[in-house]
Design an enzyme around this catalytic site. Sequence first.
Site, PDB file in Angstrom:
ATOM      1  N   GLU A   1       0.825  -1.212   0.000  1.00 54.78           N
ATOM      2  CA  GLU A   1       0.000   0.000   0.000  1.00 54.78           C
ATOM      3  C   GLU A   1       0.858   1.259   0.000  1.00 54.78           C
ATOM      4  OE1 GLU A   1      -2.955   0.302  -0.693  1.00 54.78           O
ATOM      5  OE2 GLU A   1      -3.739  -1.716  -0.453  1.00 54.78           O
TER       6      GLU A   1
ATOM      7  N   TYR B   1      -6.133   6.954   3.792  1.00 54.77           N
ATOM      8  CA  TYR B   1      -6.340   5.922   2.776  1.00 54.77           C
ATOM      9  C   TYR B   1      -5.663   4.610   3.175  1.00 54.77           C
ATOM     10  CZ  TYR B   1      -5.307   2.735  -0.858  1.00 54.77           C
ATOM     11  OH  TYR B   1      -5.165   1.550  -1.520  1.00 54.77           O
TER      12      TYR B   1
ATOM     13  N   ASP C   1      -9.612   5.987  -2.530  1.00 49.12           N
ATOM     14  CA  ASP C   1      -8.384   6.355  -3.239  1.00 49.12           C
ATOM     15  C   ASP C   1      -8.788   7.065  -4.529  1.00 49.12           C
ATOM     16  OD1 ASP C   1      -9.330   4.272  -4.819  1.00 49.12           O
ATOM     17  OD2 ASP C   1      -7.320   3.793  -5.497  1.00 49.12           O
TER      18      ASP C   1
END
Length: 316
Positions: free
Chosen positions: A43, A126, A144
Site C-alpha cells: 500500500e 487511505y 483512493d
Amino acid sequence: MTPKNTGHLWLLHEALDQWFDANARDLPWREPDCSPWGILVSEVMLQQTPVVRVLPVWRDWMERWPTPADLAGHPSGDAVRHWGRLGYPRRALRLHAAAVAIRDQHKGAVPDNYAELLGLPGVGSYTAAAVAAFAFGRRETVVDTNIRRVHARLISGQALPAPALTAAEMRLAEALLPEDRGLSVRWNASAMELGAMVCTARNPKCVDCPVRAGCAWLAAGEPPPSYTPKGQAWHGTDRQVRGAVMAVLREAAGPVPREMFEQAPADLGFAPSGVGVPLAALHRLNSAPEQLERALDGLLKDGLAEMHDGGLRLPA
DNA sequence: GACACGTGGAT
DNA sequence: TATCCAAGTGT
C-alpha cells in the site's frame, strides 16, 4: 442508506463483484497467504506509483525483510537504497520508521485496526483504511483516486472528482459501502480495480464496463471535466535536483564529498567510485548553486541523507 | 487549503 | 516534445 435505493445498490454491488471475480489481476499482495506486513508495504509503495513498477521492488523487500522486525533491524538508509527508483523516497524512510514502531510498540505485529494503523509513520487515512480492510477484513470506507473517479462518474455524473477529497465524497463513499463486512471488502477492492483497469482517467474503456448501464456520466453524454488539472512542474525544480542527488547517494559505497555535487568530477582530479553516471546526470542539470544547496539541506533535514567524514551518505 | 514531494510510461 | 498521471502523506 434509505430502503428506497437499497435494491438499486445491490445490483451495483452484485455486478461489480462478478466482474471482479472474472477480471481481477493476480497481484501477489492479493494472495490469501500474503501477510499484513506485505499488504502494508504494498500500500505504501503503491502511493502515487503504478503497479508494474512496484512489483519487482515489493518482491525484493519481502524476500529481504519478511517481517517488520527484519526491516527495523537495519539502518533506514538500507530501506532508501532498496527503494530504488520508485520515487518519493521519504516513503521508504517512513516505512522503516513504521517497522520500528511496530516492533517496539506493537509487539512486532502490524496493527489490525484503523486508529492504530493511522498512528504509524507514512500511513494516512487511505492506507489505514486499505490495510484494515484488505489485511484484516474490516469494513472500512476506502477512498483512493480510483474509487473517487468511479464514484464521480457512476453516481455524480462528472468526468473527474474534485481536485481534493471533499466531505461530500466521503459521505457518498460511506453510503455506497455494503453493510456486510465481507461484501464491503470486495466492494472496495472491485471499485478500485474498476478505476484502475476500466474507468481510467484518460480513455476509459466504457465498452468493457460492467456497470455502464447505471453510469450517470454516460447517461449525461460524457460531459467534459469542469476544471483543467494543473500539471506538476518538473524541469528546473528542487525536486528534480533532489532526485538526482538521491540517485548518486544510492549508488555510492561511502560518503560523497560535497564538492562532488558542486563541480564536475573531472575538475576535482579524481574519478568518483561507481557514481559516475548519476553524478554526470546531476551536473547536466546545471542547477544554480543556491538551488543545489537548498536540495542538499532539504535532504539532510528530511533525514534522507546524513553527513559523515565531510561527505553525504544515506543514513547508516 | 495549498504545496512540496520522484519517477517513468503513455499519449 | 510537452503534459498527464499513478492504491497519498505531512506540513
